[in-house]
Design a protein around this motif. Structure first.
Motif, mmCIF file in Angstrom:
data_model
loop_
_atom_site.group_PDB
_atom_site.id
_atom_site.type_symbol
_atom_site.label_atom_id
_atom_site.label_comp_id
_atom_site.label_asym_id
_atom_site.label_seq_id
_atom_site.Cartn_x
_atom_site.Cartn_y
_atom_site.Cartn_z
ATOM 1 N N ASP A 111 67.982 -64.928 16.392
ATOM 2 C CA ASP A 111 68.000 -65.302 17.803
ATOM 3 C C ASP A 111 68.815 -66.570 18.012
ATOM 4 O OD1 ASP A 111 66.270 -63.193 18.375
ATOM 5 O OD2 ASP A 111 64.489 -64.436 18.031
ATOM 6 N N GLU A 112 69.177 -66.811 19.266
ATOM 7 C CA GLU A 112 69.853 -68.063 19.595
ATOM 8 C C GLU A 112 68.958 -69.242 19.219
ATOM 9 O OE1 GLU A 112 73.134 -68.331 22.929
ATOM 10 O OE2 GLU A 112 71.207 -67.753 23.773
ATOM 11 N N GLY A 113 69.564 -70.268 18.644
ATOM 12 C CA GLY A 113 68.817 -71.449 18.250
ATOM 13 C C GLY A 113 68.284 -71.409 16.839
ATOM 14 N N ASP A 114 68.390 -70.259 16.157
ATOM 15 C CA ASP A 114 67.898 -70.162 14.779
ATOM 16 C C ASP A 114 68.781 -70.977 13.837
ATOM 17 O OD1 ASP A 114 65.792 -68.561 15.400
ATOM 18 O OD2 ASP A 114 66.695 -66.684 14.720
ATOM 19 N N ARG A 115 68.143 -71.644 12.895
ATOM 20 C CA ARG A 115 68.850 -72.361 11.820
ATOM 21 C C ARG A 115 68.148 -71.944 10.525
ATOM 22 N NH1 ARG A 115 71.087 -72.865 15.973
ATOM 23 N NH2 ARG A 115 71.678 -74.791 17.083
ATOM 24 N N ILE A 116 68.710 -70.944 9.850
ATOM 25 C CA ILE A 116 68.004 -70.257 8.762
ATOM 26 C C ILE A 116 68.664 -70.548 7.422
ATOM 27 C CG2 ILE A 116 67.268 -68.015 7.879
ATOM 28 C CD1 ILE A 116 67.493 -66.976 10.799
ATOM 29 N N GLY A 117 67.859 -71.000 6.456
ATOM 30 C CA GLY A 117 68.313 -71.139 5.085
ATOM 31 C C GLY A 117 67.855 -69.938 4.276
ATOM 32 N N ILE A 118 68.735 -69.422 3.425
ATOM 33 C CA ILE A 118 68.436 -68.216 2.647
ATOM 34 C C ILE A 118 68.412 -68.582 1.167
ATOM 35 C CG2 ILE A 118 69.161 -65.857 2.116
ATOM 36 C CD1 ILE A 118 70.628 -65.802 4.795
#
Length: 616
Positions: A28-35
């Motif tokens: 989604d907009e605004g997501d900041r995801i580390g994998i």
């Protein structure tokens, strides 16, 4: 928040393995995801799947119409015949970017030392990486996917990149997905985590520190059989919670909860005991540099350096690319005679070096790992215990299946861990590690750190991984103007020194001619933009009454959260004692636990908002 892209019941299969099986997730907009995940579990494949570069064998990938997706792969596709300027800016005319502070800030932050008229084909691997990253960041994207963006970047550039990504979009806009083993970077830029393992993707709220806490707690509550892995994670958490970063940035109740989790975890290193053992192996003299100067083509790389390295010292060495870190290490080993000054090396010193390129494994060819370790009958001391080669390998994350693999077929991370084990079995007393974290995932980095914690000797570490540097060394030093300078406040002090010495925002030569540089002199504005990237605005002044009310709210929320945690613990005990076949009762208890966890989350958000207003 608006949905941008995702996948539904997607499966990806390669000829020899199933990478993903029926995964459904969304961005989604605004997501900041580390994998994160182990090497080979599919992190890069996941990025390529979501970007539409890999087609699923089952299921589908969904993308909102008009969503612009930019992806940085591990390998670039730059035209070797193009100039650096052409590779980054393409056919964009000078007037279109000369007054764009954002683009000028990117050039200053990533390629300030690379002339724009140089050909891409003449660049080093690290320089090409930075050019490719600058090319991507110059574009405008709704979703940005970065696969190992910190590879080949020095600590200053990594810090700049983190600051830029945090201010790239307004709050609630754009989405970022990052695959990296740099745990400091994950904590700095990510608000949530995805763990890729066994063909699935498991989400976690918060950055890397929060991910470690949740992962440990879930494994503890589920009473998983992987006890060794759990203990490793808890040791990692011990450092996270006891370190300066945790004290400075985590809410008080988070730190208290973490301290309760690790109450029975011993300190990572018994420094006094390790120093005693190191002195027994080394004596009092290790290496002493007196007035050492080293110059190449008239340029002083080391300038009148005097430095004493003693038994059991654990030193980290930082500095930009090309400042002389490798030269310093060669002088310390006696492999390079200095232009002036002298190097005194103790009589009992035995050096061992883990190089970046792992040349020491080339001679092993297609020998299997089992054959290699069978040649070593000696045991080595780690953490106060004698260990066989097989036990050391197990501690470094090798399985029984891995033992049958030829050395030439091992992954980069496996080769690096094998090389470290062979070095330790040779029983050196001075260990020099040059970028030991290359090719390692976060779990394997933790395993290597665990081994180094118990190694009794003198350790010298060169790495751009800020977390690894602060985790395994006790003191940090920087090479500045040819001098070796102690950093009492660690890496943060080095970054302040580097920032004070730079003219931020200056456009690299070869991007504009003299007239355009004079006419479009907006570097000062770009410097201000770069200097303030990631800065936290000062909290507005509050009256005494407002401050008291906010502190009262924070204290109240802490008590309420503690009460709710006590109730959750009681409910968990009730669930453990309940009839496992009574699904209705178990479901009702779990629903109550979920409601209380939601209440705790709301209390924490209020606590954080109050802390921000107070400037704490």
């Amino acid at each position: 928040m608006a949905f941008l892209l995702g996948c539904e019941k997607a499966a990806v299969e390669f000829p020899t393995k199933t990478v993903f099986s029926g995964i459904s997730l969304g961005v989604d907009e605004g997501d900041r995801i580390g994998i994160v995940g182990r090497n080979g579990d599919g992190k890069s494949t996941l990025l390529r799947l979501l970007a539409g570069l890999v087609q699923p064998d089952e299921g589908r990938v969904l993308t909102t119409r008009g969503t612009r997706v930019g992806i940085l792969g591990q390998a670039d596709a730059l035209d070797t015949a193009a100039t650096v300027k052409q590779a980054i800016l393409g056919d964009m005319p000078d007037y279109a970017w000369a007054k764009d502070n954002r683009i000028k800030g990117i050039l200053a932050g990533l390629v300030a030392d690379i002339p724009g008229d140089r050909l891409v084909g003449t660049l080093s691997g690290g320089q090409r990486r930075r050019v490719d990253l600058a090319r991507l960041l110059v574009g405008e994207w709704d979703v940005l996917m970065l696969d190992e963006p910190t590879n080949h970047l020095d600590i200053r550039a990594i810090t700049w990149l983190a600051g830029y990504l945090k201010t790239m979009w307004r709050k609630g806009q754009g989405s970022l997905l990052v695959v990296t083993h740099d745990r400091w970077f994950l904590d700095e830029v990510c608000l949530s985590m995805w763990e890729v393992h066994h063909g699935k993707v498991e989400p976690f709220e918060g950055g890397f520190s929060a991910y470690i806490m949740q992962r440990v707690e879930r494994e503890r509550l589920a009473n998983l059989a992987e006890q060794k892995r759990q203990n490793q994670l808890r040791r990692e958490l011990a450092w996270l919670s006891r370190g300066a970063r945790a004290r400075a940035t985590k809410p008080k109740f988070h730190v208290a909860a973490a301290q309760a989790l690790i109450a029975d975890v011993p300190p990572l290193r018994d420094e006094l005991a390790l120093k005693r053992m190191a002195m027994a192996r080394l004596g009092k003299d290790v290496v002493e540099l007196k007035g050492v100067t080293e110059a190449f083509d008239g340029h002083k790389v080391l300038d009148d350096v005097s430095w004493i390295i003693g038994p059991g010292d654990r030193y980290g060495i930082v500095g930009g690319n090309g400042v002389g870190k490798t030269t310093l290490l060669r002088v310390i080993q006696g492999a390079l005679a200095p232009t002036a000054g002298r190097v005194k090396i103790g009589k009992t010193v035995r050096f061992a070096v883990l190089s970046q390129h792992l040349d020491e494994l080339t001679a092993l060819g297609d020998d299997r790992v089992r054959q290699v370790i069978s040649r070593y009958s000696r045991r080595t001391m780690l953490d106060g215990k004698e260990m066989t080669p097989a036990q050391v390998l197990e501690k470094l994350g090798f399985t029984k299946v891995d033992l049958n693999e030829p050395v030439c077929d091992l992954s980069g991370g496996q080769k690096r861990r094998l090389a470290l084990m062979l070095i330790l079995l040779d029983e050196p007393n001075v260990l020099i590690l040059d970028e030991p974290g290359n090719d390692l995932d976060t779990d394997m980095l933790a395993a290597v750190e665990d081994v180094l914690d118990g190694w009794p000797g003198t350790l010298l570490l060169v790495t751009h991984d800020r977390y690894l540097m602060e985790r395994v060394t006790d003191h940090q030093f920087a090479i500045v103007d040819g001098k070796v300078r102690h950093l009492p406040r660690g890496v943060e002090e080095y970054l302040e020194l580097a920032a004070a010495r730079e003219v931020a925002g200056a456009v690299p030569p070869g991007f504009t001619d003299a007239e355009e540089r004079a006419a479009g002199a907006v570097a000062d504005e770009a410097a201000a933009l770069t200097a303030t990237a990631g800065a936290v605005p000062a909290a507005p002044k509050l009256s005494g009454g407002e401050q008291r009310q906010l502190r009262k709210l924070m204290a109240s929320n802490e008590k309420k959260a503690d009460t709710l945690r006590g109730r959750i613990a009681a409910k968990q005990e009730e669930m453990a004692a309940a009839d496992p076949s009574d699904y209705l009762a178990l479901g009702k208890i779990q629903e109550e636990i979920t409601q209380m966890e939601d209440q705790i989350e709301e209390l924490e958000l209020e606590w954080l908002e109050a802390a921000e207003k107070l400037g704490e």
